[in-house]
Scaffold this active site. Structure first.
Site, PDB file in Angstrom:
ATOM      1  N   GLU A  94       0.827  -1.206   0.000  1.00  0.00           N
ATOM      2  CA  GLU A  94       0.000   0.000   0.000  1.00  0.00           C
ATOM      3  C   GLU A  94       0.861   1.255   0.000  1.00  0.00           C
ATOM      4  OE1 GLU A  94      -3.126  -1.932   3.175  1.00  0.00           O
ATOM      5  OE2 GLU A  94      -2.000  -0.157   3.691  1.00  0.00           O
ATOM      6  N   CYS A 107       3.456   8.440   1.347  1.00  0.00           N
ATOM      7  CA  CYS A 107       3.867   7.530   2.415  1.00  0.00           C
ATOM      8  C   CYS A 107       4.060   6.156   1.784  1.00  0.00           C
ATOM      9  CB  CYS A 107       2.764   7.521   3.470  1.00  0.00           C
ATOM     10  SG  CYS A 107       3.053   6.338   4.778  1.00  0.00           S
ATOM     11  N   CYS A 114       5.985  -7.288   7.638  1.00  0.00           N
ATOM     12  CA  CYS A 114       7.028  -6.798   8.542  1.00  0.00           C
ATOM     13  C   CYS A 114       7.277  -7.862   9.601  1.00  0.00           C
ATOM     14  CB  CYS A 114       6.588  -5.498   9.209  1.00  0.00           C
ATOM     15  SG  CYS A 114       7.828  -4.828  10.342  1.00  0.00           S
ATOM     16  N   CYS A 121      -0.373  -3.083  14.981  1.00  0.00           N
ATOM     17  CA  CYS A 121      -0.130  -2.718  13.577  1.00  0.00           C
ATOM     18  C   CYS A 121      -0.617  -3.837  12.650  1.00  0.00           C
ATOM     19  CB  CYS A 121       1.364  -2.468  13.390  1.00  0.00           C
ATOM     20  SG  CYS A 121       1.862  -2.336  11.665  1.00  0.00           S
ATOM     21  N   GLU A 165       9.666  -2.345   7.747  1.00  0.00           N
ATOM     22  CA  GLU A 165      10.679  -1.650   8.543  1.00  0.00           C
ATOM     23  C   GLU A 165      11.821  -1.261   7.591  1.00  0.00           C
ATOM     24  OE1 GLU A 165      11.361  -0.330  11.581  1.00  0.00           O
ATOM     25  OE2 GLU A 165      13.318   0.031  10.699  1.00  0.00           O
ATOM     26  N   ASN A 295      -4.942   4.114  15.563  1.00  0.00           N
ATOM     27  CA  ASN A 295      -5.914   3.771  14.540  1.00  0.00           C
ATOM     28  C   ASN A 295      -6.295   2.316  14.822  1.00  0.00           C
ATOM     29  OD1 ASN A 295      -7.298   3.920  12.133  1.00  0.00           O
ATOM     30  ND2 ASN A 295      -5.530   4.637  10.970  1.00  0.00           N
TER      31      ASN A 295
HETATM   32  N1  SAH Z   1       8.208   0.071  10.619  1.00  0.00           N
HETATM   33  C1  SAH Z   1       8.405   1.453  10.735  1.00  0.00           C
HETATM   34  C2  SAH Z   1       7.705   2.274   9.659  1.00  0.00           C
HETATM   35  C3  SAH Z   1       6.328   1.855   9.263  1.00  0.00           C
HETATM   36  S1  SAH Z   1       5.075   2.010  10.472  1.00  0.00           S
HETATM   37  C4  SAH Z   1       8.013   1.945  12.113  1.00  0.00           C
HETATM   38  O1  SAH Z   1       7.422   1.198  12.865  1.00  0.00           O
HETATM   39  O2  SAH Z   1       8.348   3.085  12.418  1.00  0.00           O
HETATM   40  C5  SAH Z   1       4.754   3.761  10.463  1.00  0.00           C
HETATM   41  C6  SAH Z   1       4.166   4.285  11.743  1.00  0.00           C
HETATM   42  O3  SAH Z   1       2.809   3.847  11.896  1.00  0.00           O
HETATM   43  C7  SAH Z   1       4.897   3.829  12.980  1.00  0.00           C
HETATM   44  O4  SAH Z   1       5.103   4.923  13.850  1.00  0.00           O
HETATM   45  C8  SAH Z   1       3.929   2.837  13.576  1.00  0.00           C
HETATM   46  O5  SAH Z   1       4.163   2.639  14.937  1.00  0.00           O
HETATM   47  C9  SAH Z   1       2.611   3.475  13.233  1.00  0.00           C
HETATM   48  N2  SAH Z   1       1.449   2.605  13.332  1.00  0.00           N
HETATM   49  C10 SAH Z   1       1.318   1.330  12.937  1.00  0.00           C
HETATM   50  N3  SAH Z   1       0.069   0.875  13.191  1.00  0.00           N
HETATM   51  C11 SAH Z   1      -0.601   1.904  13.755  1.00  0.00           C
HETATM   52  C12 SAH Z   1      -1.936   2.066  14.245  1.00  0.00           C
HETATM   53  N4  SAH Z   1      -2.789   1.061  14.197  1.00  0.00           N
HETATM   54  N5  SAH Z   1      -2.281   3.259  14.758  1.00  0.00           N
HETATM   55  C13 SAH Z   1      -1.403   4.288  14.808  1.00  0.00           C
HETATM   56  N6  SAH Z   1      -0.130   4.198  14.357  1.00  0.00           N
HETATM   57  C14 SAH Z   1       0.266   3.016  13.848  1.00  0.00           C
HETATM   58 FE1  SF4 Z   2       4.185  -2.183  11.876  1.00  0.00          FE
HETATM   59 FE2  SF4 Z   2       6.395  -0.656  11.930  1.00  0.00          FE
HETATM   60 FE3  SF4 Z   2       5.891  -2.383  13.935  1.00  0.00          FE
HETATM   61 FE4  SF4 Z   2       6.580  -3.292  11.513  1.00  0.00          FE
HETATM   62  S1  SF4 Z   2       7.827  -2.087  12.907  1.00  0.00           S
HETATM   63  S2  SF4 Z   2       4.984  -4.099  12.826  1.00  0.00           S
HETATM   64  S3  SF4 Z   2       5.556  -1.808  10.189  1.00  0.00           S
HETATM   65  S4  SF4 Z   2       4.684  -0.580  13.347  1.00  0.00           S
END
Ligand code: SAH
Ligand code: SF4
Length: 349
Positions: A94, A107, A114, A121, A165, A295
């Protein structure tokens, strides 16, 4: 038949070698680069200053688009749109386009799935499938750049905050940034990129050494190790003290303030005393905290913090002079959260 070469996998020098290997002069690589990244053309036939016979050869051996859009959902009165793409091997990722006043941010995803497995997440819940290649990362940006071009607009920012990641796919991710930054082509300034990580310490230190300094966002979500071990399981390998030291080094080395992402989860990480812990942890750091109400996803029972809890959390941070913003949640109704469209499709919803 051999697989076609994805041209967006190749940086300028690599594209030049490839062009030369086909018996063409090096300047043809420059022309190709210009068509792909400046004119945003995705059809060899439109490259009118290339000989027709070579265009045919290019189409036989190479390709410019690795993504096929399957589904797009739009929200916020058209300001946020999210597209599910199919990759050449049938996997899906996505990408989200967010429009703000004077800014268009894409984005992008760095992996299919992951491996880190944060429980809140949707991507983490789907497990890890594979890394994206450089071209598959670049192509996400080009897709939206082409779309915006039709409106005389351009992509102004790229954030690696989609699925995956990025620091666990460092080479391909960095290759994409280098290509998109190249002034002979797309020319997006290094300050326009933000890499978001769950906190892979060696990756942060390596990022600090790269030739370009990009924005760093760290998904913190908890200021104590016991809770963070649960919320961001990679914390067991790189605990908070190591993570904050690495962020400190990043800020010192690049002169750039680190963003800490903190998803507010109702009655899990959002009490005033947890805000104090966060303030203590970040005291004196060159940083900014982004608060995001969670979210909610179908796979997990966590809920976003109530408005009252969000406000009292912020009040503590403000009192402790920790710079912070409450991020406007975009695209809640289209499940714009990381991995949510994909998991909905997989479950046949
Ligand atoms: N893996 C990396 C980048 C992708 S996730 C990371 O974790 O930083 C991007 C952002 O979305 C991260 O800050 C993650 O913690 C956040 N995220 C993932 N699921 C989410 C959710 N359900 N509600 C709010 N933020 C979320
Ligand atoms: Fe989701 Fe980022 Fe955690 Fe991977 S590292 S599970 S993408 S929030």
């Amino acid at each position: 038949m051999a697989m076609k070469v994805l041209l967006t996998d190749l940086a300028w020098d690599q594209l030049t070698s490839w062009v030369e290997s086909l018996g063409e002069p090096a300047y043809r690589a420059g022309q190709l680069f210009g068509w792909i990244y400046r004119s945003l053309v995705d059809d060899f036939n439109a490259m009118t200053n290339l000989p027709v016979s070579w265009r045919q050869q290019l189409a036989d051996l190479g390709m410019i688009r690795s993504l096929r859009p399957l589904d797009t959902v739009v929200s916020d009165n058209g300001l946020t749109s999210k597209t599910l793409f199919e990759l050449r091997d049938g996997q899906t990722i996505e990408t989200v386009l967010m429009r703000y006043e004077g800014r268009r941010t894409v984005c992008i995803s760095s992996q299919v799935g992951c491996a880190i497995g944060c429980p809140f997440c949707a991507t983490g819940q789907s497990g890890f499938t594979r890394n994206l290649s450089t071209g598959e990362i670049v192509d996400q940006v080009l897709y939206f750049a082409r779309q915006l071009k039709g409106e005389d607009l351009s992509v102004t920012n790229v954030v690696l905050m989609g699925m995956g990641e990025p620091l666990a796919n460092h080479d391909a991710m960095w290759g994409a940034i280098e290509i998109l930054n190249d002034r002979r082509g797309f020319g997006l300034g290094s300050r326009r990129f933000t890499v978001s990580t769950a906190g892979l310490v060696p990756g942060i230190l390596r990022l600090a050494q790269e030739r370009l300094s990009v924005g760093l966002a760290v998904s913190l979500h908890a200021a104590d190790n016991a809770l963070r071990d649960r919320l961001v399981p990679v914390n067991r390998r790189y605990p908070l003290s190591d993570l904050i030291t690495a962020c400190h080094q990043y800020a010192a080395h690049t002169g750039r303030r680190v963003t800490f992402e903190y998803a507010l989860i109702n009655e899990i990480n959002d009490s005033p005393s947890q805000a104090e812990d966060l303030g203590q942890l970040l005291q004196g750091e060159l940083c900014h905290v982004n608060l995001i109400p969670l979210n909610p996803t179908e796979e997990c029972e966590y809920q976003p913090s109530s408005r009252a809890r969000v406000l009292s959390f912020r009040r503590v941070l403000n009192r402790m002079a920790v710079p912070n913003t409450l991020r406007l949640e975009r695209g809640m109704d289209i499940k714009a959260g990381c991995g949510q469209l994909r998991s909905r499709r997989r479950s046949g919803e």
